[in-house]
Motif scaffolding. Structure first.
Motif, PDB file in Angstrom:
ATOM      1  N   LYS A   1      32.131  39.299  53.012  1.00 41.59           N
ATOM      2  CA  LYS A   1      32.117  40.726  52.227  1.00 41.59           C
ATOM      3  C   LYS A   1      32.682  41.591  53.170  1.00 41.59           C
ATOM      4  O   LYS A   1      32.228  41.727  54.344  1.00 41.59           O
ATOM      5  CB  LYS A   1      30.548  41.095  52.037  1.00 41.59           C
ATOM      6  CG  LYS A   1      30.328  42.473  51.554  1.00 41.59           C
ATOM      7  CD  LYS A   1      29.136  42.976  51.674  1.00 41.59           C
ATOM      8  CE  LYS A   1      28.639  43.445  52.931  1.00 41.59           C
ATOM      9  NZ  LYS A   1      29.325  45.026  53.140  1.00 41.59           N
ATOM     10  N   PRO A   2      33.616  42.175  52.879  1.00 38.21           N
ATOM     11  CA  PRO A   2      34.438  43.004  53.913  1.00 38.21           C
ATOM     12  C   PRO A   2      33.629  44.411  54.085  1.00 38.21           C
ATOM     13  O   PRO A   2      32.819  44.453  53.399  1.00 38.21           O
ATOM     14  CB  PRO A   2      35.918  43.185  53.520  1.00 38.21           C
ATOM     15  CG  PRO A   2      35.815  43.095  51.744  1.00 38.21           C
ATOM     16  CD  PRO A   2      34.566  42.258  51.873  1.00 38.21           C
ATOM     17  N   THR A   3      33.992  45.268  54.891  1.00 40.54           N
ATOM     18  CA  THR A   3      33.596  46.766  55.173  1.00 40.54           C
ATOM     19  C   THR A   3      33.434  47.484  53.682  1.00 40.54           C
ATOM     20  O   THR A   3      34.708  47.376  52.927  1.00 40.54           O
ATOM     21  CB  THR A   3      34.393  47.224  56.145  1.00 40.54           C
ATOM     22  OG1 THR A   3      34.485  46.757  57.050  1.00 40.54           O
ATOM     23  CG2 THR A   3      33.936  48.682  56.128  1.00 40.54           C
ATOM     24  N   TYR A   4      32.818  48.186  53.238  1.00 40.36           N
ATOM     25  CA  TYR A   4      32.682  48.756  52.294  1.00 40.36           C
ATOM     26  C   TYR A   4      33.801  49.721  51.979  1.00 40.36           C
ATOM     27  O   TYR A   4      34.150  50.438  52.924  1.00 40.36           O
ATOM     28  CB  TYR A   4      31.424  49.788  51.994  1.00 40.36           C
ATOM     29  CG  TYR A   4      31.525  50.625  50.598  1.00 40.36           C
ATOM     30  CD1 TYR A   4      30.832  49.954  49.515  1.00 40.36           C
ATOM     31  CD2 TYR A   4      31.898  51.960  50.629  1.00 40.36           C
ATOM     32  CE1 TYR A   4      31.007  50.606  48.315  1.00 40.36           C
ATOM     33  CE2 TYR A   4      31.683  52.522  49.402  1.00 40.36           C
ATOM     34  CZ  TYR A   4      31.225  52.053  48.114  1.00 40.36           C
ATOM     35  OH  TYR A   4      31.205  52.911  47.168  1.00 40.36           O
TER      36      TYR A   4
ATOM     37  N   SER B   1      27.552  52.162  45.257  1.00 47.53           N
ATOM     38  CA  SER B   1      27.728  52.682  46.689  1.00 47.53           C
ATOM     39  C   SER B   1      27.468  51.372  47.421  1.00 47.53           C
ATOM     40  O   SER B   1      27.344  51.129  48.622  1.00 47.53           O
ATOM     41  CB  SER B   1      26.622  53.522  47.149  1.00 47.53           C
ATOM     42  OG  SER B   1      25.124  52.805  46.963  1.00 47.53           O
ATOM     43  N   LEU B   2      27.344  50.086  46.812  1.00 45.36           N
ATOM     44  CA  LEU B   2      26.981  48.860  47.409  1.00 45.36           C
ATOM     45  C   LEU B   2      28.237  47.586  47.056  1.00 45.36           C
ATOM     46  O   LEU B   2      28.551  47.003  47.946  1.00 45.36           O
ATOM     47  CB  LEU B   2      25.650  48.338  47.108  1.00 45.36           C
ATOM     48  CG  LEU B   2      24.552  49.119  47.478  1.00 45.36           C
ATOM     49  CD1 LEU B   2      23.334  49.016  46.749  1.00 45.36           C
ATOM     50  CD2 LEU B   2      24.293  48.784  49.153  1.00 45.36           C
ATOM     51  N   ASP B   3      28.710  47.680  45.721  1.00 41.10           N
ATOM     52  CA  ASP B   3      29.500  46.715  45.312  1.00 41.10           C
ATOM     53  C   ASP B   3      30.689  46.875  46.289  1.00 41.10           C
ATOM     54  O   ASP B   3      31.494  47.790  46.507  1.00 41.10           O
ATOM     55  CB  ASP B   3      29.979  47.161  43.661  1.00 41.10           C
ATOM     56  CG  ASP B   3      28.723  47.064  42.851  1.00 41.10           C
ATOM     57  OD1 ASP B   3      27.815  46.836  43.333  1.00 41.10           O
ATOM     58  OD2 ASP B   3      29.121  47.789  41.771  1.00 41.10           O
TER      59      ASP B   3
ATOM     60  N   SER C   1      24.662  44.988  53.819  1.00 43.36           N
ATOM     61  CA  SER C   1      25.010  45.618  52.363  1.00 43.36           C
ATOM     62  C   SER C   1      25.054  47.053  52.383  1.00 43.36           C
ATOM     63  O   SER C   1      25.639  47.938  52.297  1.00 43.36           O
ATOM     64  CB  SER C   1      24.587  45.054  51.204  1.00 43.36           C
ATOM     65  OG  SER C   1      25.219  43.720  51.081  1.00 43.36           O
ATOM     66  N   LEU C   2      23.466  47.405  52.919  1.00 41.36           N
ATOM     67  CA  LEU C   2      23.191  48.811  52.787  1.00 41.36           C
ATOM     68  C   LEU C   2      23.843  49.584  53.868  1.00 41.36           C
ATOM     69  O   LEU C   2      24.065  50.964  53.686  1.00 41.36           O
ATOM     70  CB  LEU C   2      21.799  48.666  53.062  1.00 41.36           C
ATOM     71  CG  LEU C   2      20.501  48.533  51.995  1.00 41.36           C
ATOM     72  CD1 LEU C   2      19.302  48.198  52.410  1.00 41.36           C
ATOM     73  CD2 LEU C   2      20.733  49.309  50.860  1.00 41.36           C
TER      74      LEU C   2
END
Length: 494
Positions: free
Chosen positions: A198-201, A215-217, A439-440
């Motif tokens: 999972k990369p950086t948001y 805000s999480l996907d 994730s948060l």
């Protein structure tokens, strides 16, 4: 010659470039494998024509002496959360059954532009809500793994990206896209003995991806190993003006910079992740991972993330709240399912459509989300959860003062049997206990396979990094991969 379906992304790409085999041969081999694996229920739609067209383009370019695209000759699977032009995209829900987008998601478009071909759309938990791939409206995905003790109970491939994880583990595709809201790339990767990041948001565009919690996907790749994940992530990442949360940054050369040498790196071990009743084999694997990173040159330090225990409660307020807002658009008016009982008015049509179209888990989360956003409860729940989210992000910031990366288990157990936790939503939600905090905070995190449990099932180790430090995460993942030497694979029964 090696069975072409045993090859990963890098091996296929390089083999096509030098002419060891043709892209068409690769595509044909995987198409046959997909067609023979109906028992896994990993694919919702098969698209052999798409894979063959991309292969023909790669072979023609090579024959003409032209430079090949980065993923030329590589056929992949596409999670059904990504909208694909002209190909059914349902998010594994009846409410979108029959929906064929007239547009392409940014991430899938980038992959096609890089030369990849699509073998098909992969099954998943409905609207990405689930940890076992049991909420799909089109049936459970079944893990290709079986317990070594001879138990034939069908196992969960993890979720929500369970179709992706099962397909890669079963050698139906060398790589696939996934999405991760609270662990939906990392947990299924751990359950099936593959890698996923999972990369950086904001690294990968969310445009054209069916929204769960905005805000999480975050989209990311799933593949057999760390190098393949790096190759895929380079193709998937990049700024997109159509996504307001997209990061306007150049895409690093992650594959080129891969190194398992961690000299000078400090790896933190969060003491709060030693949860009650953690299985001994998970704890033992974690210690083994620590030893492997030490061997790679890293310094190990203990760190504290004091608000970790509040991460799951905060997540299961914030994510359902955003879901209830995002899923309000599925009303039977504009697209998708419409259930119109005789004599029904508009309100009746809304109610009937949503009752028929959404599954139990999606309804549960919509109800929770609507409740925590309602007057009188917004401040008590949603506002408080957002404050906790800020504290969790602050915990990570403080941890980075004494370390560069974090090492934790990916999931609190190996894969469980289908149906085992379906009656207890809380037990299911606890699968995300190690993945939700990052994730948060919007941080990059990766799962790599570390070994097998006593039942012969895969266990994963998770690396968490600072924002935008995908390179550090990938390098630590490579260091673990090199030392774990994980080569186990499921024996074909399907």
């Amino acid at each position: 010659m090696t069975d072409l379906t045993d090859l990963g992304v890098a091996a296929i790409r390089d083999g096509v470039r030098v002419g060891t085999f043709s892209a068409r041969e690769v595509a044909d081999a995987f198409i046959v494998k997909v067609s023979q694996a109906k028992a896994l229920n990993a694919f919702l739609v098969e698209t052999p024509d798409h894979a063959i067209a991309a292969a023909k383009e790669a072979d023609s370019a090579r024959a003409a002496g032209e430079a090949l695209k980065p993923l030329a000759g590589v056929p992949i699977g596409m999670k059904d959360l990504f909208c694909t032009k002209g190909v059914a995209s349902t998010a594994a829900s009846h409410i979108l059954e029959g929906f064929t987008p007239p547009y392409e998601s940014t991430v899938s478009g980038k992959l096609w532009d890089a030369g990849a071909g699509m073998l098909g759309k992969l099954n998943m938990d409905q609207f990405a809500m689930g940890s076992s791939n049991e909420t799909s409206a089109f049936g459970n995905v079944i893990s290709p793994w079986r317990r070594a003790d001879g138990g034939n109970a069908p196992l969960a491939p993890g979720g929500s990206s369970g179709g992706s994880s099962a397909a890669i583990a079963a050698r139906l595709c060398p790589a696939a896209t996934g999405t991760d809201t609270g662990g939906s790339i990392r947990q299924p990767a751990a359950f099936t003995g593959i890698s996923g990041i999972k990369p950086t948001y904001g690294r990968c565009s969310r445009w054209g991806v069916v929204a769960f919690a905005s805000s999480l996907d975050q989209a990311g790749p799933m593949a057999r190993d760390v190098r393949d994940c790096a190759i895929m992530l380079e193709a998937m990442s990049g700024f997109d003006p159509k996504d307001a949360t997209s990061l306007e940054l150049d895409v690093p050369k992650w594959e080129q910079s891969l190194s398992g040498n961690l000299r000078g790196k400090r790896v933190g071990i969060p003491k709060e992740y030693r949860v009650d009743n953690m299985p001994a084999e998970i704890d033992a694997l974690w210690q083994q991972g620590i030893d492997w990173l030490k061997d790679a040159g890293a310094e190990i330090v203990e760190v504290s993330l004091p608000h970790t225990k509040y991460a799951l409660p905060a997540y299961y307020i914030i994510a359902p709240a955003e879901a209830s807002s995002n899923l309000a658009r599925y009303d039977g008016v504009r697209y998708g399912l419409r259930d119109l009982p005789d004599g029904a008015n508009l309100q009746d049509m809304y109610a009937a459509t949503r009752a028929a179209g959404f599954g139990p888990e999606v309804k549960r989360r919509i109800l929770i989300g609507t409740y925590v956003l309602s007057a009188g409860f917004y401040d008590a729940y949603y506002t408080q959860a957002q404050k906790v989210r800020t504290l969790i992000a602050r915990d990570f910031d403080r941890a980075w003062e004494s370390c560069d990366l974090l090492l934790t288990p990916t999931a609190p157990s190996a894969a469980f049997a289908l149906g085992e936790k379906l009656a207890d939503p809380l037990a299911m939600y606890l699968n995300d206990v190690f993945t939700v905090p990052s994730s948060l905070a919007g941080l990059p995190a990766m799962s790599v396979p570390g070994g097998l449990d006593m039942g012969g099932l895969p266990l994963g180790l998770q690396i968490i990094g600072k924002a935008l430090d995908e390179q550090g995460v990938l390098n630590a993942g490579l260091a673990l991969e090199e030392r774990a030497g994980f080569v186990a694979r499921p024996e074909a029964w399907w």
